[in-house]
Write an enzyme that holds these catalytic residues in place. Structure first.
Site, short mmCIF file in Angstrom:
data_model
loop_
_atom_site.label_atom_id
_atom_site.label_comp_id
_atom_site.label_asym_id
_atom_site.label_seq_id
_atom_site.Cartn_x
_atom_site.Cartn_y
_atom_site.Cartn_z
N ASP A 1 -9.05 -32.77 3.68
CA ASP A 1 -7.60 -32.85 3.02
C ASP A 1 -6.95 -33.62 4.53
O ASP A 1 -6.97 -34.11 4.91
CB ASP A 1 -7.46 -31.20 3.01
CG ASP A 1 -6.90 -30.52 3.72
OD1 ASP A 1 -7.40 -31.34 5.50
OD2 ASP A 1 -6.15 -29.43 4.48
N LYS B 1 -12.93 -34.38 -3.55
CA LYS B 1 -12.27 -33.35 -3.00
C LYS B 1 -13.43 -32.07 -3.34
O LYS B 1 -13.16 -30.85 -2.95
CB LYS B 1 -11.11 -33.28 -1.93
CG LYS B 1 -11.07 -32.35 -1.13
CD LYS B 1 -8.71 -33.06 -1.41
CE LYS B 1 -8.07 -31.68 -0.60
NZ LYS B 1 -7.36 -31.62 -0.76
#
Ligand code: SF4
Length: 222
Positions: free
Chosen positions: A152, A134
């Site tokens: 997210d 991420k």
């Protein structure tokens, strides 16, 4: 019964391939200011900010980095102080021991293998200690080289509500999204969903009555 309802709702809004472009276009108008909320002036500051943002808010990170970046300007600076000093300097972002260790490990590798520069590819970025997929996706996208889509909590929730994915696992959601979202939109797509998630499509109480996607969303309540 519930399944029929979902099926009906999906049929009403049409296939996701037809909806993706209008969704992006409408959100881009609605949230023209959607962008990363972290403050940085260089790829190194971006990388450090994203690493510090784990488990805390962007506002909190910006508060800490306002003074941090005046003291730590290059990778060497993070290694020139004892680890405890760096821990104190990033204390307010939480998980400061682990974060200080990751930052120092990352700086060491940047100096040893990347001439002190932040690499651009996901494969290289995830080699840095404490940099997961991420973080790597956020950094490469902000540096204009998106190679994936950041997933997210907001991106996950909205992608599910908009029926862009049936998955729950972020890696599998990302796999669905990169097949669906036009490549030129990979960088801005997560920002649009994040801002829409914060402002309109709240986790507990989505404000469908104020949503520009109401006719394109199978989860609409109006
Ligand atoms: S219509 Fe409702 S559930 Fe769908 S995106 Fe908008 S706020 Fe979220």
């Amino acid at each position: 019964m519930a399944r029929n309802y979902v099926k009906e709702a999906r049929k009403r809004v049409g296939p996701k391939r037809q909806r993706i472009r209008p969704v992006i276009e409408r959100l881009a108008v609605e949230h023209a200011d959607a962008a990363i909320a972290l403050t940085f002036r260089s790829p190194l500051e971006l990388l450090v900010s994203v690493m510090l943002s784990a488990q805390t808010t962007d506002v909190n990170v910006n508060r800490v980095t306002a003074t941090l970046f005046a003291k730590y300007r290059a990778p060497e600076d993070y290694l020139a102080v004892p680890q405890e000093e760096l821990e104190r300097d990033i204390f307010a972002t939480g998980f400061y021991r682990q974060k200080a260790k990751s930052l120092r490990g990352t700086m060491r590798l940047l100096l040893e293998e990347f001439d002190g520069e932040v690499p651009r590819t996901l494969e290289e970025l995830v080699r840095l200690p404490g940099v997961a997929r991420k973080t790597a996706n956020v950094v490469s996208a902000e540096l204009g080289q998106a190679q994936g889509i950041v997933v997210d909590t907001h991106v996950r929730r909205l992608s599910q509500r908009l029926a862009f994915t049936r998955q729950d696992d972020p890696v599998k959601i990302e796999r669905d999204l990169v097949r669906l979202v036009p490549r030129e939109d990979w960088a801005r797509f997560p920002h649009l969903l994040i801002w829409h998630g914060r402002r309109v499509c709240d986790a507990r109480r989505p404000r469908c009555e104020d949503c520009v996607l109401v006719d394109l969303c199978p989860s609409s309540r109006v």
